[in-house]
Structure formats: C-alpha cells, structure tokens
Design a protein around this motif. Structure first.
Motif, PDB file in Angstrom:
ATOM      1  N   GLU A 238     127.228 -81.757 -17.367  1.00 57.84           N
ATOM      2  CA  GLU A 238     125.819 -81.878 -16.998  1.00 57.84           C
ATOM      3  C   GLU A 238     125.287 -83.239 -17.422  1.00 57.84           C
ATOM      4  O   GLU A 238     125.383 -83.621 -18.592  1.00 57.84           O
ATOM      5  CB  GLU A 238     125.006 -80.764 -17.650  1.00 57.84           C
ATOM      6  CG  GLU A 238     125.353 -79.370 -17.145  1.00 57.84           C
ATOM      7  CD  GLU A 238     124.465 -78.300 -17.761  1.00 57.84           C
ATOM      8  OE1 GLU A 238     123.895 -78.552 -18.852  1.00 57.84           O
ATOM      9  OE2 GLU A 238     124.340 -77.210 -17.164  1.00 57.84           O
ATOM     10  N   PHE A 239     124.744 -83.965 -16.460  1.00 63.13           N
ATOM     11  CA  PHE A 239     124.117 -85.254 -16.722  1.00 63.13           C
ATOM     12  C   PHE A 239     122.606 -85.012 -16.765  1.00 63.13           C
ATOM     13  O   PHE A 239     121.985 -84.713 -15.739  1.00 63.13           O
ATOM     14  CB  PHE A 239     124.468 -86.261 -15.631  1.00 63.13           C
ATOM     15  CG  PHE A 239     125.920 -86.646 -15.614  1.00 63.13           C
ATOM     16  CD1 PHE A 239     126.342 -87.858 -16.129  1.00 63.13           C
ATOM     17  CD2 PHE A 239     126.880 -85.782 -15.091  1.00 63.13           C
ATOM     18  CE1 PHE A 239     127.683 -88.220 -16.122  1.00 63.13           C
ATOM     19  CE2 PHE A 239     128.223 -86.127 -15.078  1.00 63.13           C
ATOM     20  CZ  PHE A 239     128.624 -87.347 -15.601  1.00 63.13           C
ATOM     21  N   THR A 240     122.021 -85.114 -17.955  1.00 60.68           N
ATOM     22  CA  THR A 240     120.614 -84.774 -18.122  1.00 60.68           C
ATOM     23  C   THR A 240     119.742 -86.017 -18.229  1.00 60.68           C
ATOM     24  O   THR A 240     120.217 -87.115 -18.561  1.00 60.68           O
ATOM     25  CB  THR A 240     120.418 -83.888 -19.366  1.00 60.68           C
ATOM     26  OG1 THR A 240     120.859 -84.601 -20.536  1.00 60.68           O
ATOM     27  CG2 THR A 240     121.213 -82.604 -19.234  1.00 60.68           C
ATOM     28  N   ALA A 241     118.453 -85.827 -17.959  1.00 60.03           N
ATOM     29  CA  ALA A 241     117.511 -86.937 -17.887  1.00 60.03           C
ATOM     30  C   ALA A 241     117.030 -87.368 -19.263  1.00 60.03           C
ATOM     31  O   ALA A 241     116.934 -86.561 -20.197  1.00 60.03           O
ATOM     32  CB  ALA A 241     116.319 -86.534 -17.022  1.00 60.03           C
ATOM     33  N   SER A 242     116.717 -88.662 -19.348  1.00 60.90           N
ATOM     34  CA  SER A 242     116.059 -89.221 -20.522  1.00 60.90           C
ATOM     35  C   SER A 242     115.222 -90.401 -20.055  1.00 60.90           C
ATOM     36  O   SER A 242     115.756 -91.338 -19.446  1.00 60.90           O
ATOM     37  CB  SER A 242     117.093 -89.675 -21.562  1.00 60.90           C
ATOM     38  OG  SER A 242     116.455 -90.289 -22.664  1.00 60.90           O
ATOM     39  N   ASP A 243     113.903 -90.326 -20.289  1.00 61.61           N
ATOM     40  CA  ASP A 243     112.981 -91.372 -19.818  1.00 61.61           C
ATOM     41  C   ASP A 243     113.076 -91.557 -18.303  1.00 61.61           C
ATOM     42  O   ASP A 243     112.984 -92.680 -17.791  1.00 61.61           O
ATOM     43  CB  ASP A 243     113.263 -92.701 -20.525  1.00 61.61           C
ATOM     44  CG  ASP A 243     113.049 -92.607 -22.029  1.00 61.61           C
ATOM     45  OD1 ASP A 243     112.123 -91.879 -22.449  1.00 61.61           O
ATOM     46  OD2 ASP A 243     113.805 -93.255 -22.774  1.00 61.61           O
ATOM     47  N   SER A 300     111.747 -84.142 -16.647  1.00 63.88           N
ATOM     48  CA  SER A 300     111.550 -83.934 -18.074  1.00 63.88           C
ATOM     49  C   SER A 300     112.817 -84.292 -18.836  1.00 63.88           C
ATOM     50  O   SER A 300     113.939 -84.139 -18.315  1.00 63.88           O
ATOM     51  CB  SER A 300     111.182 -82.472 -18.353  1.00 63.88           C
ATOM     52  OG  SER A 300     110.008 -82.105 -17.651  1.00 63.88           O
ATOM     53  N   ASP A 301     112.659 -84.785 -20.055  1.00 63.03           N
ATOM     54  CA  ASP A 301     113.821 -85.070 -20.889  1.00 63.03           C
ATOM     55  C   ASP A 301     114.634 -83.804 -21.069  1.00 63.03           C
ATOM     56  O   ASP A 301     114.099 -82.728 -21.368  1.00 63.03           O
ATOM     57  CB  ASP A 301     113.384 -85.605 -22.253  1.00 63.03           C
ATOM     58  CG  ASP A 301     112.846 -87.022 -22.176  1.00 63.03           C
ATOM     59  OD1 ASP A 301     112.956 -87.633 -21.097  1.00 63.03           O
ATOM     60  OD2 ASP A 301     112.306 -87.511 -23.194  1.00 63.03           O
ATOM     61  N   GLY A 302     115.933 -83.926 -20.861  1.00 61.72           N
ATOM     62  CA  GLY A 302     116.829 -82.784 -20.995  1.00 61.72           C
ATOM     63  C   GLY A 302     117.050 -82.021 -19.705  1.00 61.72           C
ATOM     64  O   GLY A 302     117.935 -81.167 -19.637  1.00 61.72           O
ATOM     65  N   GLN A 303     116.260 -82.316 -18.658  1.00 65.38           N
ATOM     66  CA  GLN A 303     116.451 -81.641 -17.369  1.00 65.38           C
ATOM     67  C   GLN A 303     117.722 -82.155 -16.707  1.00 65.38           C
ATOM     68  O   GLN A 303     118.014 -83.355 -16.725  1.00 65.38           O
ATOM     69  CB  GLN A 303     115.242 -81.880 -16.468  1.00 65.38           C
ATOM     70  CG  GLN A 303     115.282 -81.111 -15.153  1.00 65.38           C
ATOM     71  CD  GLN A 303     113.994 -81.263 -14.348  1.00 65.38           C
ATOM     72  OE1 GLN A 303     112.998 -81.792 -14.852  1.00 65.38           O
ATOM     73  NE2 GLN A 303     114.013 -80.808 -13.118  1.00 65.38           N
ATOM     74  N   VAL A 304     118.483 -81.260 -16.114  1.00 66.28           N
ATOM     75  CA  VAL A 304     119.740 -81.648 -15.471  1.00 66.28           C
ATOM     76  C   VAL A 304     119.453 -82.422 -14.189  1.00 66.28           C
ATOM     77  O   VAL A 304     118.735 -81.947 -13.309  1.00 66.28           O
ATOM     78  CB  VAL A 304     120.605 -80.406 -15.158  1.00 66.28           C
ATOM     79  CG1 VAL A 304     121.871 -80.826 -14.398  1.00 66.28           C
ATOM     80  CG2 VAL A 304     120.971 -79.678 -16.438  1.00 66.28           C
ATOM     81  N   VAL A 305     120.009 -83.618 -14.091  1.00 64.96           N
ATOM     82  CA  VAL A 305     119.873 -84.424 -12.879  1.00 64.96           C
ATOM     83  C   VAL A 305     120.936 -83.995 -11.866  1.00 64.96           C
ATOM     84  O   VAL A 305     120.647 -83.745 -10.703  1.00 64.96           O
ATOM     85  CB  VAL A 305     120.016 -85.922 -13.196  1.00 64.96           C
ATOM     86  CG1 VAL A 305     119.793 -86.757 -11.933  1.00 64.96           C
ATOM     87  CG2 VAL A 305     119.044 -86.341 -14.290  1.00 64.96           C
ATOM     88  N   PHE A 306     122.172 -83.906 -12.313  1.00 61.44           N
ATOM     89  CA  PHE A 306     123.273 -83.424 -11.478  1.00 61.44           C
ATOM     90  C   PHE A 306     124.413 -82.987 -12.392  1.00 61.44           C
ATOM     91  O   PHE A 306     124.445 -83.309 -13.595  1.00 61.44           O
ATOM     92  CB  PHE A 306     123.757 -84.498 -10.499  1.00 61.44           C
ATOM     93  CG  PHE A 306     124.301 -85.735 -11.164  1.00 61.44           C
ATOM     94  CD1 PHE A 306     125.644 -85.850 -11.486  1.00 61.44           C
ATOM     95  CD2 PHE A 306     123.455 -86.792 -11.466  1.00 61.44           C
ATOM     96  CE1 PHE A 306     126.143 -86.982 -12.098  1.00 61.44           C
ATOM     97  CE2 PHE A 306     123.940 -87.940 -12.087  1.00 61.44           C
ATOM     98  CZ  PHE A 306     125.285 -88.031 -12.408  1.00 61.44           C
ATOM     99  N   SER A 307     125.356 -82.267 -11.829  1.00 62.26           N
ATOM    100  CA  SER A 307     126.520 -81.805 -12.587  1.00 62.26           C
ATOM    101  C   SER A 307     127.785 -82.067 -11.779  1.00 62.26           C
ATOM    102  O   SER A 307     127.782 -81.979 -10.546  1.00 62.26           O
ATOM    103  CB  SER A 307     126.413 -80.311 -12.908  1.00 62.26           C
ATOM    104  OG  SER A 307     125.265 -80.032 -13.680  1.00 62.26           O
TER     105      SER A 307
END
Length: 339
Positions: A238-243, A300-307
């Motif tokens: 899981e590639f999650t969001a940050s900023d 949001s920080d921690g939200q999954v962008v893609f997997s």
C-alpha cells in the motif's frame, strides 16, 4: 567550281544543365519560443522534374543555428522545401502536458497558441480529445516508444496566420512546406517547429534528447510500511499519502527486484481517475505510473493512493526489493501554485 551551305544546329536543354543558376532559398527553423531547431532534415524538391543544380544536395540538416540555404538554384524553376524531424519522441513529454491538455479539453484553461493545439493532436485527426491523452500516456509510461500517426516534430510555414484561431488551428489545413514557383531571386522560407506532445514548451530543440529543467522544488512522498516477506506469499504493498494537497499529477518508475518479487496486479486505487491504465507493466522488474487530474486533488495523510500486489519468490525485506526512480518515466509531481 565550288559552293557552300549554311547549317544550323539547335540544342534543347531538357535537363536545365545550361540554365543560369542565380536564385536561392534560405531560412530558419525555430519554435514559437524562438529557440532554434537542430537536426531537422530540410528536403529540397525540383517540382519541374529537373535535376537539381550541381552542388545542391537533395536535403540539408540544420545545425544549432536552425538555418539552411540552397544556393544557387535555376532561375524560372519551381521548388519546394519541406522539413522533417522524427527522433526522440519522448523529448519534452511528461504528465504535466496531460494536465494542460485535459484542462483545455474541459475548457478550464484553453491553449494560448495554435502551436500548442497542434502539439496536442498526436493522433493527427485534426482535433484534441482524450484519445490524444491515451496515446501520450502510453508514450510517457514506456508502453509505446513512438507516436503511430505523426513524426516527433511538425513544421509550419512561419508566414501562416491561422485564420480560424482562436478556436481551430486545423481548418484550413496549415502548410508544412514552402513553394517557390518560377523562382527568380531570393526566397525566405522560415518554419515554426512543433514538438508533438509537448504543450508546455520544455522540449530541447537543439539537443538529441532531453528537456529543459522545470526548476521544481520540494517532494511528494508515498509512505510504504516495511516488512519481511516470505517465499510463496502474495503481498499487497500500500502506497499511502503524505502532504498530498493540491496535486495535479505525478509520474514515476517503480523498480523491483525480479529475483524476489513477481508483479501480479494493481489494486485499491482510491485516487480519483487513477486506474490500471495509469500503470505500465513494462518488463520484469519495472513498473511505470502516470496520473493527472484537471483539478487539484487532496488526500488525507495515511489514505491509500494505490496498491500493488506481488508474489514473493524468495525471502526479502520489502525496502530492499522496491524503490521509486526515473529509469523509464522520470519521477515528477505537479502541485497547483497560488501564483
């Protein structure tokens, strides 16, 4: 006794071999930003079907000055010059171009020049649509290495005024050559070079490949939880969001060690308009990605962008098996500026 007779001999110069060569055609090839175009092949044609004058080659290749000269030419003949350049399709093409094209299609931000509209029409059907975006994305991802319907550059007679612009750069058809009929003096034949797919104008016209620096600062991180992987398991990364705020697009190359991982599928794409078609499974060990949106996106920080799901071929620490880089698709991100 003697006599004489006067005899006349008429010689017909069917190949213009004896015609005085005093005319010339010369010009420059440059972009709409006044950058000179190097390595364009300028073809010369005698439209009378005659042989070109001695010393005149059938084509010239522009140097870094973007200029060419055909001299001397036969006075009274009809000539045509036509530039071509068909190398390094990816030069200047990136996901930011897809952002700009998408905004034009949706009417959010229209092209400010006819040459940008020409550059966007990569399937050469006289209009700019989402089909052009599909072809360009395949080029960015490395799925395609060239454009199927156009050369990498097109050239427009610099004197052409685009009578239906703004609105339509393709009607009437713009000239991509210059005719010099019944030439009797010097003819100037300048051209505007258009790098296909490059609508933000950062292609390099004076080098073999590459693009000018975009001078971006900062970074767009993707957060991945590291862990030990075991042979035989299916593991979804899981590639999650940050900023992730105000993002218009991004692109990258993901390298993975094919001795330890086997790519299975893309899954769980929570970002709007991000789907399997935004990824390129180029070869074992390489995955590319390109995503864009017409409006800035926020996660949001921690939200999954893609997997991405992999089959584990041998025990390995995840951080030692994958990395983001620019091997095929340059790692870039585009953030909406307040300026």
């Amino acid at each position: 006794n003697w006599s004489f007779v006067t005899t006349y001999i008429y010689l017909e110069d069917n190949s213009n071999a004896c015609t005085t060569a005093e005319a010339m055609i010369f010009g420059e090839i440059y972009t709409e930003y006044d950058d000179m175009v190097e390595l364009a092949t300028v073809n010369m044609y005698d439209m009378n079907g005659s042989t070109l004058p001695p010393g005149i080659p059938p084509f010239l290749i522009t140097n870094n000055s973007g200029s060419y000269t055909f001299d001397p030419l036969y006075v009274g003949n009809d000539y045509m010059v036509e530039p071509k350049k068909d190398i390094f399709y990816k030069n200047g093409v990136s996901t930011i171009d897809l952002v700009i094209i998408t905004q034009d299609i949706l009417g959010v931000n229209l092209f400010d020049s006819p040459y940008k509209e020409i550059a966007a029409d990569v399937n050469n059907d006289g209009q700019v649509t989402t089909v052009d975006i599909i072809y360009l994305r395949k080029l960015i991802l490395g799925v395609d290495t060239e454009l199927a319907f156009v050369d990498s550059w097109r050239f427009v007679d610099a004197d052409w005024n685009f009578p239906n612009w703004p609105g339509d750069a393709f009607n009437p058809t713009f000239p991509e050559y210059i005719d010099a009929d019944n030439i009797n003096n010097q003819v100037i034949g300048d051209f505007i070079g258009v790098k296909m797919g490059d609508v933000n104008g950062n292609a390099s016209p004076s080098e073999l490949h590459g693009a000018s620096n975009r001078n971006l600062e900062g970074e767009l991180p993707f957060i991945v939880e590291d862990r030990q992987l075991s042979t035989g398991e299916l593991h979804t990364v899981e590639f999650t969001a940050s900023d992730f705020d105000g993002v218009l697009g991004y692109q990258f190359t993901l390298d993975y060690d094919k001795d330890y991982l086997e790519f299975v599928e893309v899954s769980n794409t929570e970002l709007d308009q991000l789907a399997e078609g935004n990824f390129g499974d180029i070869e074992a060990g390489v995955i590319t990605s390109s995503w864009n949106h017409s409006a800035p996106q926020k996660l949001s920080d921690g939200q999954v962008v893609f997997s991405l799901t992999f089959k584990v071929l041998d025990n390995v620490l995840l951080s030692e098996a994958i990395s983001l880089g620019s091997q095929i698709t340059l790692a870039e991100a585009y953030i909406k500026s307040d300026n």
